[in-house]
Write a protein that holds these residues in place. Structure first.
Motif, PDB file in Angstrom:
ATOM      1  N   ALA A 103      13.892 -59.107 -16.297  1.00 21.47           N
ATOM      2  CA  ALA A 103      15.219 -58.713 -15.811  1.00 21.47           C
ATOM      3  C   ALA A 103      16.268 -58.764 -16.910  1.00 21.47           C
ATOM      4  O   ALA A 103      17.387 -58.308 -16.734  1.00 21.47           O
ATOM      5  CB  ALA A 103      15.641 -59.600 -14.649  1.00 21.47           C
ATOM      6  N   LYS A 104      15.918 -59.326 -18.072  1.00 17.98           N
ATOM      7  CA  LYS A 104      16.889 -59.384 -19.165  1.00 17.98           C
ATOM      8  C   LYS A 104      16.714 -58.231 -20.151  1.00 17.98           C
ATOM      9  O   LYS A 104      17.404 -58.147 -21.152  1.00 17.98           O
ATOM     10  CB  LYS A 104      16.783 -60.734 -19.889  1.00 17.98           C
ATOM     11  CG  LYS A 104      17.172 -61.879 -18.948  1.00 17.98           C
ATOM     12  CD  LYS A 104      17.156 -63.227 -19.633  1.00 17.98           C
ATOM     13  CE  LYS A 104      17.552 -64.305 -18.620  1.00 17.98           C
ATOM     14  NZ  LYS A 104      17.598 -65.644 -19.200  1.00 17.98           N
ATOM     15  N   SER A 105      15.739 -57.366 -19.853  1.00 18.98           N
ATOM     16  CA  SER A 105      15.530 -56.208 -20.732  1.00 18.98           C
ATOM     17  C   SER A 105      15.975 -54.941 -20.024  1.00 18.98           C
ATOM     18  O   SER A 105      15.395 -54.520 -19.023  1.00 18.98           O
ATOM     19  CB  SER A 105      14.055 -56.088 -21.113  1.00 18.98           C
ATOM     20  OG  SER A 105      13.787 -54.779 -21.556  1.00 18.98           O
ATOM     21  N   ILE A 106      17.037 -54.337 -20.550  1.00 22.89           N
ATOM     22  CA  ILE A 106      17.584 -53.164 -19.862  1.00 22.89           C
ATOM     23  C   ILE A 106      16.580 -52.006 -19.798  1.00 22.89           C
ATOM     24  O   ILE A 106      16.474 -51.317 -18.796  1.00 22.89           O
ATOM     25  CB  ILE A 106      18.922 -52.707 -20.494  1.00 22.89           C
ATOM     26  CG1 ILE A 106      19.473 -51.528 -19.671  1.00 22.89           C
ATOM     27  CG2 ILE A 106      18.766 -52.326 -21.952  1.00 22.89           C
ATOM     28  CD1 ILE A 106      20.945 -51.325 -19.791  1.00 22.89           C
ATOM     29  N   MET A 107      15.841 -51.822 -20.881  1.00 28.90           N
ATOM     30  CA  MET A 107      14.893 -50.712 -20.882  1.00 28.90           C
ATOM     31  C   MET A 107      13.829 -50.921 -19.812  1.00 28.90           C
ATOM     32  O   MET A 107      13.459 -50.013 -19.099  1.00 28.90           O
ATOM     33  CB  MET A 107      14.219 -50.571 -22.251  1.00 28.90           C
ATOM     34  CG  MET A 107      15.167 -50.190 -23.363  1.00 28.90           C
ATOM     35  SD  MET A 107      16.110 -48.704 -22.989  1.00 28.90           S
ATOM     36  CE  MET A 107      14.981 -47.478 -23.552  1.00 28.90           C
TER      37      MET A 107
END
Lengths: 588, 83
Positions: free
Chosen positions: B39-43
């Motif tokens: 959830a902390k990776s936008i991609m």
């Protein structure tokens, strides 16, 4: 391995690392760095990302003020992607563990996500691939900066992959290092197609997602015979193609030995074999493949590769240089065939509902008499430099032919008055490529000096099939009995009126149809230079009697499948007989 | 949680998810069927292809896991201040 299907516009096969050229001419090459360089390269990456983030902050500010908050927010997304720690980590991993150059690492990671978006069903999300590309370009611009690799300085051979190629891009290419082209957009007459054919290298256009699917440095195989681009082909595929190319080369070598032999049947009937060209320098390739002259010079490319309308001198110089290379051999110049799928910035892309049924070709010339006269003057002036014939395309009724001839006469009179020399007996031919002309060829034959059957358009108009439309392209075939019936009608009319009849479409270059064309009584076959040797071999393997028998039989068959099956069978038999002891006797 | 805003979890909502997740120390994962992303990776969040009606399971592990899940549940329920 990933296979993409596009439109084959220039034949041949090539395998090489891809060089991906985007609209800003950034080149991403697969560069592996030394372990000692990792630290410096990582620093370079960070600097480029920081600059990109700064740029986005400024851009967001500006866009929010001028266009609106909504649009500005897009750049927030870009920024947050660039600032994303997991993403940076992915890129850094490729640099420190795989030793990829930072450009290649950025490109690989972002394109990997781009592919995922592209595969999504939701259209809005699929469009996010544009954002990913935009971010990639931004970072690359900062990374590459002045180190921008020029296409001119390629160290090793590559296949050039681009969305589309512009004339200025191809002009700056180091042609010796480019083995093939693959583009997302374009058709048979796109700039890429033209340049590839002129360079004699394979090319595929209309691949749609090629630039998104590939990363610079990926191996790519271009099959310009079938219109396939294979990204990272597996060993089995490579081997299959290696054998295919080897076989093709062997045949090519066999065939070039035919170059200086006449295209004569076993019972002594000679067929004239000419080459088709788009640029004067292609004459050389035609002669190398054994062409006796040029049967179709497609002059519209004079209009397509420049920014201004060509002047009379532009025309004259092109024709003069082709004639110089031909050294007295004949050349048929087709007047401008613009419109439909070929447009210049001069005519502008007119919005026609049915461009192939619209203001194209001779119709366009008759409507723009000044443009037409400019070309006719240049052709007439060049006619004293060699042996020149004029060919009018897409004539649909006799009035058009008369009108075109009247304009030609005006130009002759002007030149005579000015005291400019030209060939007063220059021959004028009609291209038979519309069913209306093929139905009543005798009327045309009485008013012109020769026919040239343009099979591509004749097939398209007779069968009502657009061969560039992939949904119906499989219905496009010159083997339809109606097409062959019309061609027989045209040849018979030409014989009755004692004029020469040529075939200049792609059908002429397919050796499968050679027996039929010879048997129908076609005098001249004009084709792409590379097809000449095989057509010649077919002619030399048969007799006129045999070819006539084949043509007669074909005219009784009722479907394209039957005709193709019969032609395949009989061609194979004839070639295998010809490669028996008799051919060796001839050579002794 | 079900994604209820019309456009689904496209770029800007994904950005909000990531921003919120980054405020917490807990590791946060989002599960859609068999697919799990950070959830902390936008991609990664964007590649969930969470269109309207998609059911997502949020999993947090750590000291502030509860707070994190509350914050995420709230932004999804508020349709990311869209619609």
């Amino acid at each position: 391995m990933k296979i993409l299907k596009g439109i084959a516009v220039s034949p041949g096969v090539a395998v090489s690392p891809a060089i991906v050229l985007d609209s800003e001419e950034l080149v991403i090459s697969r560069r592996i760095i030394a372990p000692a360089e990792v630290e410096a390269e990582v620093a370079r990456l960070h600097a480029a990302v920081e600059k990109s983030v700064q740029e986005l902050t400024d851009l967001r500010e500006k866009v929010s003020q001028t266009v609106g908050e909504q649009l500005g927010a897009i750049f927030d997304v870009h920024q947050s992607i660039l600032n994303s720690a997991p993403l940076r980590e992915e890129i850094l991993n490729l640099i420190s563990h795989e030793h990829y150059g930072p450009e290649y690492a950025v490109s690989t990671v972002l394109r990997g996500y781009g592919k995922k978006f592209l595969a999504m069903k939701d259209e809005y999300l699929a469009d996010r691939v544009q954002d990913v590309h935009d971010i990639e370009r931004r970072v690359l611009r900062h990374l590459i900066g002045e180190r921008r690799q020029q296409l001119v300085n390629l160290q090793s051979p590559h296949i050039l992959v681009a969305h589309d190629l512009t004339p200025s891009q191809t002009a700056s290419l180091d042609r010796s290092k480019i083995l093939g082209f693959a583009t997302d957009v374009g058709g048979r007459t796109s700039h890429t197609a033209i340049v590839a054919r002129a360079m004699n290298i394979p090319a595929i256009v209309g691949l749609e997602t090629m630039t998104a699917e590939i990363s610079g440095g990926d191996q790519v195989l271009i099959d310009g015979d079938r219109g396939l681009a294979i990204i990272n082909p597996d060993a089995e595929t490579l081997e299959k193609y290696r054998l295919y190319v080897q076989e093709a080369k062997r045949t090519e070598v066999d065939l070039t030995s035919l170059r200086d032999l006449p295209a004569i049947t076993r019972d002594g009937h000679e067929i004239t074999l000419y080459g088709n060209i788009e640029f004067p320098n292609e004459v050389t390739a035609c002669l190398e493949h054994g062409a006796a002259g040029i049967g179709l010079y497609r002059t519209e490319f004079l209009y397509l590769d420049r920014d201004e309308e060509p002047t009379e001198e532009d025309h004259y110089e092109a024709y003069a240089s082709a004639l110089e290379l031909l050294q007295g051999r004949p050349m048929t110049i087709r007047t401008c065939d613009l419109g439909a799928d070929k447009f210049t910035h001069v005519t502008g892309e007119a919005l026609e509902r049915n461009p192939f049924l619209g203001l194209r070709s001779i119709r366009y010339s008759l409507r723009h008499v000044d443009v037409f006269k400019t070309q006719l003057r240049a052709i007439l002036r060049a006619s004293v430099l060699g042996s020149v014939q004029i060919l009018f395309p897409l004539v649909t009724n006799v009035r058009e032919l008369r009108h075109a001839k009247m304009i030609l006469n005006d130009v002759r009179e002007d030149l005579a008055e000015e005291g400019v020399a030209f060939d007063k007996n220059i021959k004028v031919g009609v291209m038979i490529e519309v069913p209306s002309a093929a139905f009543m060829p005798r009327q045309f034959a009485r008013e012109c000096d020769f026919f040239s059957i343009g099979t591509n358009d004749l097939v398209q108009y007779t069968l009502a099939v657009d061969r560039l439309n992939e949904r119906v392209a499989d219905m496009f075939t010159p083997a339809h009995p109606a097409v062959i019936g019309l061609m027989a009608n045209v040849v018979n009319a030409a014989k009755a009126e004692h004029i020469e009849v040529a075939v200049c479409g792609e059908m002429g270059g397919d050796p499968l149809y050679t027996l039929l064309l010879v048997g129908l009584g076609v005098d001249v076959i004009s084709t792409a230079p590379t097809a000449i040797p095989e057509v010649k071999r077919m002619i030399r393997s048969t007799s006129m009697r045999q070819a006539r028998r084949v043509a007669k039989k074909i005219l009784t068959l009722e479907s394209d499948r039957e005709i193709l099956a019969y032609l395949t069978e009989v061609s194979r038999t004839i070639l295998s007989e010809a490669f028996g002891p008799e051919e060796e006797e001839e050579e002794r | 949680m079900t994604i209820i805003n019309r456009q689904g979890m496209h770029a800007r909502p994904a950005m909000q998810i990531v921003e919120i997740s980054n405020r917490f120390k807990s590791g946060i994962k989002i599960r859609k069927g068999s697919m799990v992303v950070d959830a902390k990776s936008i991609m990664q969040v964007m590649t969930l292809e969470a269109v309207q009606g998609t059911v997502l399971v949020f999993e947090a592990e750590g000291a502030d896991a509860g707070e994190a899940l509350n914050a995420l549940a709230q932004v999804v329920a508020e349709k990311f201040q869209e619609d």
